[in-house]
Design an enzyme around this catalytic site. Structure first.
Site, mmCIF file in Angstrom:
data_model
loop_
_atom_site.group_PDB
_atom_site.id
_atom_site.type_symbol
_atom_site.label_atom_id
_atom_site.label_comp_id
_atom_site.label_asym_id
_atom_site.label_seq_id
_atom_site.Cartn_x
_atom_site.Cartn_y
_atom_site.Cartn_z
ATOM 1 N N CYS A 1 2.032 4.748 3.344
ATOM 2 C CA CYS A 1 0.995 5.203 2.530
ATOM 3 C C CYS A 1 0.367 6.419 2.983
ATOM 4 O O CYS A 1 -0.587 6.292 3.681
ATOM 5 C CB CYS A 1 0.129 4.178 2.049
ATOM 6 S SG CYS A 1 -1.084 4.604 0.838
ATOM 7 N N CYS B 1 -3.356 6.588 2.194
ATOM 8 C CA CYS B 1 -4.178 5.492 2.702
ATOM 9 C C CYS B 1 -4.453 5.956 4.319
ATOM 10 O O CYS B 1 -5.575 5.762 4.651
ATOM 11 C CB CYS B 1 -3.491 4.084 2.662
ATOM 12 S SG CYS B 1 -2.650 3.559 1.236
ATOM 13 N N ASP B 2 -3.523 6.285 4.676
ATOM 14 C CA ASP B 2 -3.710 6.485 6.309
ATOM 15 C C ASP B 2 -3.748 8.018 6.834
ATOM 16 O O ASP B 2 -4.014 8.251 7.925
ATOM 17 C CB ASP B 2 -2.357 5.765 6.968
ATOM 18 C CG ASP B 2 -2.339 4.389 6.728
ATOM 19 O OD1 ASP B 2 -3.408 3.560 6.454
ATOM 20 O OD2 ASP B 2 -1.056 3.891 6.595
#
Ligand code: NDP
Length: 342
Positions: free
Chosen positions: A143, A146-147
């Site tokens: 992701c 997200c990261d």
């Protein structure tokens, strides 16, 4: 966001919706507006894949774009406005019936309904190579949104050649020093606009045609390099990278109904052409758990609407009467069929 649960576990709902993405929330909106009082099991990470997205620029009605999580909050609020109830948890088990009562379980708690709309979506596909799972959270991710911010100043690889890989690359390139998109073919599956946009970013380049063989840890236990194989010559090589994002598509989240309802060989739930009807009466399926072709928020929402209308018609025309065999030895159960009509 807190969980709500029904007080009356003996009650048979008109409709239970499993899944809290664009498809599930749209099905909830329509069934709520039809006075069917839907109960949505929206998952612990409610909002579906859009919860992991930044700008959504391709959902009609938002000319300036909107952030994915904000859009999902709005979908949810709109469904709630008309009386949708939510359980913010992942369903443990489902017992589907062909035309009878549908059962959904949270641990030992049983929820019953005359219809169920399956809207569980899809999840990221894995490469299945050594190091991928072991180094998850230590350099390897699925992701980007997200990261990505954790990879400030890093050398990063993004695996895949579709729109997801392009979108992730563009996002991560804001943090990473250097980013290479690793694709197993020289041609990219991505749309031209996304491909051009990604390749127009100065710190993004491509490595093709290569397939990852292994994610290798350094002495600190974090990703240090990725072993690749040239797709044509078979030659193996190593690339240094402290971040790797796997963006190679998705698999449907149909495990909870596996073996109970017809699916294709990849696990996508089969529905009758032009409808959301599965092979089981009273069981409908919508969104990415069905759709391996379009997979867009707007198409998921569209099929969510179809599922709601199909369930509503089923309740009106075909739902079975209350029968003792649904509750052997039990008390008669209240089963109001709410008036339909939108
Ligand atoms: P896709 O299926 O489109 O692309 C998957 C990519 O991963 C392909 O390049 C594929 O290679 C590669 N791949 C698959 N399996 C492997 C493997 N085992 N090893 C190496 N490479 C592999 O998935 P996406 O998630 O990118 O996109 C899905 C859908 O969502 C598309 O319709 C896309 O347009 C849409 N989307 C739209 C966005 C937007 O508009 N903003 C953003 C993200 C997605 P190959 O081509 O060789 O099969």
């Amino acid at each position: 966001m807190t969980s709500e649960s029904t007080d009356n576990k003996q009650k048979v709902e008109n409709v239970i919706i499993v899944g809290g993405g664009p498809a599930g929330y749209t099905a909830a909106l329509y069934t709520a507006r039809a006075n069917l009082e839907p109960l949505v099991f929206e998952g612990f990470q409610w909002g579906g894949q859009l919860q992991n997205t930044t700008d959504v620029e391709n959902y009609p009605g938002y000319p300036e774009g909107i952030m994915g999580p904000e859009m999902m909050s709005q979908f949810r609020a709109q469904a709630e406005r008309f009386g949708t109830r939510f359980v913010t948890d992942d369903v443990d088990r489902v017992e589907l019936s062909d035309g009878g009562v549908q059962k959904v379980f949270l641990g030992d708690e049983e929820y019953r309904a005359k219809t169920v709309i399956l809207a569980m979506g899809a999840e990221p596909k894995r490469l299945g190579v050594p190091g991928e799972m072991e180094l998850a959270g230590r350099g390897v991710s699925t992701c980007g949104v997200c990261d990505g911010a954790f990879f400030k100043g890093h050398r990063v690889l993004v695996i895949g050649g579709g729109d997801s890989a392009m979108e992730d690359s563009i996002f991560i390139s804001k943090f990473a020093d250097e980013l290479s998109i690793v694709n197993r073919r020289d041609e990219f599956r991505a749309s031209k606009i996304m491909h051009d946009r990604a390749l127009g970013v100065p710190n993004i380049d491509t490595l093709t045609p290569f397939t990852p063989l292994e994610f290798v840890a350094g002495e600190d236990g974090k990703l240090a390099k990725v072993r690749l194989r040239h797709s044509e010559t078979g030659e193996e090589s190593e690339v240094e990278a402290t971040g790797a994002f796997v963006a190679i598509g998705h698999v449907p989240r149909s495990e909870v109904v596996k073996g109970q309802v017809d699916t294709d060989e990849d696990g996508y739930i089969k529905v009758d052409a032009g409808s959301t009807r599965t092979n089981l009466e009273g069981v409908f399926a919508v969104g990415d758990v069905v759709d391996h072709t379009y997979r867009q928020a707007v198409t998921a929402a569209g099929t969510g609407c179809m599922g709601a209308l199909d369930a509503e018609r089923y309740l009106r025309d075909s739902a079975p009467p209350v029968e003792a065999h649904w509750f052997p030895g039990g008390e008669p159960v209240e089963m109001d069929i709410a008036p339909t009509g939108s």
